[in-house]
Scaffold this motif. Structure first.
Motif, PDB file in Angstrom:
ATOM      1  N   MET A   1       9.366   0.466  -7.561  1.00  0.00           N
ATOM      2  CA  MET A   1       8.852  -0.040  -6.307  1.00  0.00           C
ATOM      3  C   MET A   1       8.209  -1.410  -6.498  1.00  0.00           C
ATOM      4  O   MET A   1       8.372  -2.277  -5.660  1.00  0.00           O
ATOM      5  CB  MET A   1       7.825   0.952  -5.744  1.00  0.00           C
ATOM      6  N   GLY A   2       7.481  -1.629  -7.606  1.00  0.00           N
ATOM      7  CA  GLY A   2       6.815  -2.896  -7.864  1.00  0.00           C
ATOM      8  C   GLY A   2       7.808  -4.044  -8.044  1.00  0.00           C
ATOM      9  O   GLY A   2       7.567  -5.167  -7.616  1.00  0.00           O
ATOM     10  N   VAL A   7      10.611  -8.997  -6.081  1.00  0.00           N
ATOM     11  CA  VAL A   7      11.856  -9.678  -5.721  1.00  0.00           C
ATOM     12  C   VAL A   7      11.816 -10.094  -4.254  1.00  0.00           C
ATOM     13  O   VAL A   7      12.219 -11.212  -3.906  1.00  0.00           O
ATOM     14  CB  VAL A   7      13.085  -8.773  -6.015  1.00  0.00           C
ATOM     15  N   LEU A   8      11.311  -9.252  -3.403  1.00  0.00           N
ATOM     16  CA  LEU A   8      11.200  -9.564  -1.979  1.00  0.00           C
ATOM     17  C   LEU A   8      10.261 -10.753  -1.752  1.00  0.00           C
ATOM     18  O   LEU A   8      10.582 -11.680  -1.002  1.00  0.00           O
ATOM     19  CB  LEU A   8      10.702  -8.335  -1.205  1.00  0.00           C
ATOM     20  N   LEU A   9       9.120 -10.770  -2.423  1.00  0.00           N
ATOM     21  CA  LEU A   9       8.183 -11.883  -2.301  1.00  0.00           C
ATOM     22  C   LEU A   9       8.778 -13.175  -2.864  1.00  0.00           C
ATOM     23  O   LEU A   9       8.590 -14.261  -2.301  1.00  0.00           O
ATOM     24  CB  LEU A   9       6.861 -11.557  -2.994  1.00  0.00           C
TER      25      LEU A   9
END
Length: 113
Positions: A1-2, A7-9
């Motif tokens: 999850m981290g 990656v999204l940020l």
């Protein structure tokens, strides 16, 4: 999850700064700001009896260059500006921030580029 959040940020940050990334990586050249005097005001400080002043006037007319002229013997405003420029001879011209001393067609052309 981290890892997903990271990656999204990272993707969001890249998207928000894409133009800077393109410029930095060379994908898109940085915009060039041309410092040109082509539209700068041209001012001639001269006298009526000066032969080189007459040649300068003729050159400006031949080239279609618009200018403002001050006769330093008749205009107190012109004389003050001439003195402030360190005037020690005529003709003296300003093209924007460039000062041209004497009859100098090549200097005038270069200053207007």
């Amino acid at each position: 999850m981290g890892k997903r959040i990271f990656v999204l940020l990272a993707a969001l940050a890249a998207w928000q700064n894409w133009e800077r990334i393109e410029t930095f990586t060379g994908l898109k050249p940085a915009p060039q700001v041309a410092a040109s005097n082509a539209d700068a005001p041209v001012v001639l400080y001269a006298t009526t009896w000066c032969g080189y002043c007459a040649k300068t006037r003729s050159f400006l007319a031949e080239q279609g260059i618009r200018y403002t002229e001050f006769d330093i013997e008749k205009s107190s405003e012109g004389r003050r500006a001439y003195d402030a420029l360190g005037g020690k001879g005529i003709p003296l011209m300003t093209i924007g921030d460039t000062v041209i001393r004497g009859y100098n067609p090549e200097g005038i052309k270069a200053a207007l580029r």
